[in-house]
Design a protein around this motif. Structure first.
Motif, short mmCIF file in Angstrom:
data_model
loop_
_atom_site.label_atom_id
_atom_site.label_comp_id
_atom_site.label_asym_id
_atom_site.label_seq_id
_atom_site.Cartn_x
_atom_site.Cartn_y
_atom_site.Cartn_z
N ALA A 21 0.83 -1.21 0.00
CA ALA A 21 0.00 0.00 0.00
C ALA A 21 0.86 1.26 0.00
O ALA A 21 0.56 2.22 -0.70
CB ALA A 21 -0.94 0.00 1.21
N LYS A 22 1.94 1.25 0.78
CA LYS A 22 2.84 2.40 0.81
C LYS A 22 3.44 2.66 -0.56
O LYS A 22 3.51 3.80 -1.02
CB LYS A 22 3.96 2.18 1.86
CG LYS A 22 4.94 3.33 1.94
CD LYS A 22 4.29 4.64 2.37
CE LYS A 22 5.32 5.75 2.49
NZ LYS A 22 4.71 7.04 2.82
N LEU A 23 3.83 1.58 -1.24
CA LEU A 23 4.36 1.72 -2.61
C LEU A 23 3.26 2.19 -3.57
O LEU A 23 3.51 3.02 -4.44
CB LEU A 23 4.94 0.39 -3.09
CG LEU A 23 6.21 -0.08 -2.37
CD1 LEU A 23 6.53 -1.52 -2.74
CD2 LEU A 23 7.38 0.84 -2.68
N GLY A 24 2.05 1.68 -3.40
CA GLY A 24 0.96 2.00 -4.30
C GLY A 24 0.35 3.37 -4.11
O GLY A 24 -0.16 3.97 -5.06
N THR A 34 -7.70 3.80 -1.72
CA THR A 34 -8.57 2.97 -0.90
C THR A 34 -9.69 2.36 -1.74
O THR A 34 -10.02 1.18 -1.60
CB THR A 34 -9.17 3.78 0.26
OG1 THR A 34 -8.11 4.33 1.05
CG2 THR A 34 -10.06 2.93 1.15
N ALA A 35 -10.26 3.15 -2.64
CA ALA A 35 -11.33 2.65 -3.51
C ALA A 35 -10.85 1.53 -4.42
O ALA A 35 -11.53 0.51 -4.59
CB ALA A 35 -11.91 3.80 -4.34
N VAL A 36 -9.65 1.69 -4.98
CA VAL A 36 -9.08 0.65 -5.84
C VAL A 36 -8.85 -0.62 -5.03
O VAL A 36 -9.26 -1.71 -5.43
CB VAL A 36 -7.77 1.13 -6.51
CG1 VAL A 36 -7.05 -0.02 -7.19
CG2 VAL A 36 -8.06 2.26 -7.50
N ARG A 37 -8.21 -0.48 -3.88
CA ARG A 37 -7.93 -1.63 -3.03
C ARG A 37 -9.23 -2.32 -2.61
O ARG A 37 -9.32 -3.56 -2.63
CB ARG A 37 -7.16 -1.18 -1.80
CG ARG A 37 -6.97 -2.28 -0.78
CD ARG A 37 -6.28 -1.73 0.45
NE ARG A 37 -6.43 -2.63 1.57
CZ ARG A 37 -5.96 -2.37 2.77
NH1 ARG A 37 -5.32 -1.26 3.01
NH2 ARG A 37 -6.13 -3.22 3.75
N THR A 38 -10.22 -1.56 -2.24
CA THR A 38 -11.50 -2.12 -1.79
C THR A 38 -12.18 -2.89 -2.92
O THR A 38 -12.77 -3.96 -2.68
CB THR A 38 -12.42 -0.99 -1.27
OG1 THR A 38 -11.73 -0.31 -0.21
CG2 THR A 38 -13.72 -1.55 -0.74
N THR A 39 -12.11 -2.38 -4.12
CA THR A 39 -12.69 -3.07 -5.27
C THR A 39 -12.03 -4.43 -5.46
O THR A 39 -12.71 -5.43 -5.68
CB THR A 39 -12.54 -2.21 -6.55
OG1 THR A 39 -13.19 -0.95 -6.34
CG2 THR A 39 -13.13 -2.91 -7.76
N TYR A 83 -6.07 4.67 7.26
CA TYR A 83 -4.78 3.99 7.10
C TYR A 83 -4.05 4.48 5.86
O TYR A 83 -2.86 4.79 5.90
CB TYR A 83 -5.02 2.48 7.05
CG TYR A 83 -3.78 1.64 7.06
CD1 TYR A 83 -2.98 1.55 8.19
CD2 TYR A 83 -3.40 0.91 5.94
CE1 TYR A 83 -1.84 0.77 8.21
CE2 TYR A 83 -2.26 0.12 5.94
CZ TYR A 83 -1.49 0.06 7.09
OH TYR A 83 -0.37 -0.72 7.10
N PHE A 84 -4.76 4.57 4.74
CA PHE A 84 -4.13 5.04 3.51
C PHE A 84 -3.72 6.50 3.62
O PHE A 84 -2.67 6.89 3.09
CB PHE A 84 -5.06 4.80 2.31
CG PHE A 84 -4.82 3.48 1.64
CD1 PHE A 84 -4.31 3.41 0.36
CD2 PHE A 84 -5.11 2.29 2.30
CE1 PHE A 84 -4.09 2.19 -0.26
CE2 PHE A 84 -4.89 1.07 1.69
CZ PHE A 84 -4.37 1.01 0.41
N ARG A 85 -4.51 7.31 4.30
CA ARG A 85 -4.12 8.71 4.51
C ARG A 85 -2.84 8.76 5.34
O ARG A 85 -1.91 9.49 5.02
CB ARG A 85 -5.25 9.48 5.20
CG ARG A 85 -4.93 10.92 5.53
CD ARG A 85 -4.80 11.81 4.35
NE ARG A 85 -6.07 11.87 3.64
CZ ARG A 85 -6.26 12.51 2.51
NH1 ARG A 85 -5.28 13.17 1.95
NH2 ARG A 85 -7.42 12.51 1.90
N ALA A 86 -2.80 7.96 6.41
CA ALA A 86 -1.60 7.92 7.26
C ALA A 86 -0.39 7.44 6.47
O ALA A 86 0.70 8.01 6.60
CB ALA A 86 -1.84 7.02 8.47
N LEU A 87 -0.57 6.40 5.63
CA LEU A 87 0.54 5.90 4.82
C LEU A 87 1.03 6.94 3.82
O LEU A 87 2.22 7.02 3.52
CB LEU A 87 0.14 4.63 4.07
CG LEU A 87 0.18 3.33 4.85
CD1 LEU A 87 -0.35 2.19 3.99
CD2 LEU A 87 1.57 3.01 5.36
#
Length: 139
Positions: A21-24, A34-39, A83-87
């Motif tokens: 996720a950090k790389l992405g 987050t939307a992409v990951r959730t999909t 989490y994604f915002r923090a990353l």
């Protein structure tokens, strides 16, 4: 396999999640990431459910379970957005330990909500997780 093996596998995949996720998220809006990951998660979960024939049980899910599963899904979504915002703002090696403070929150909230006891060992473990998360986050 025992619950410990499954929990260890979960930890390994959670670590991979943080690193990937950090790389992405680099150069991508965290909400879009987050939307992409959730999909991907939704599609993967349905493939698994259909592959194992579990999807047939959807008609038998009771109203109470629908409510709690829906609330759990909303909590998951909010967790992932945060989490994604923090990353996107911090180092993965600092964000992940703070995220794992969820274990401490589960210990504390499982007592009044689920009737689980807080033993001396659970309290000590929760305290160690808290101290470890703080040390790692500010190292």
């Amino acid at each position: 396999m025992s619950w410990i093996v499954w929990a260890m596998l979960s930890a390994v995949f959670a670590a991979a999640t943080a690193l990937l996720a950090k790389l992405g998220v680099a150069g991508v809006d965290p909400n879009l990431a987050t939307a992409v990951r959730t999909t991907v998660v939704v599609l993967f979960a349905w493939v698994i459910a259909v592959s194992f024939g579990a999807h047939g049980g959807i008609a038998h899910i009771e109203r109470r379970s629908w409510i709690f599963l829906t609330l759990s899904g909303l909590a998951t979504g909010l967790s992932w957005i945060c989490y994604f915002r923090a990353l996107s703002l911090g180092q993965a090696s600092k964000v992940a330990p703070i995220d794992k403070l969820s274990v401490v929150f589960v210990i504390l909230l499982a007592w009044p909500l689920l009737g689980e006891r807080i033993t001396l060992m659970k309290a000590a473990g929760g305290a160690l997780i808290t101290v470890g998360a703080i040390v790692l986050a500010f190292a």
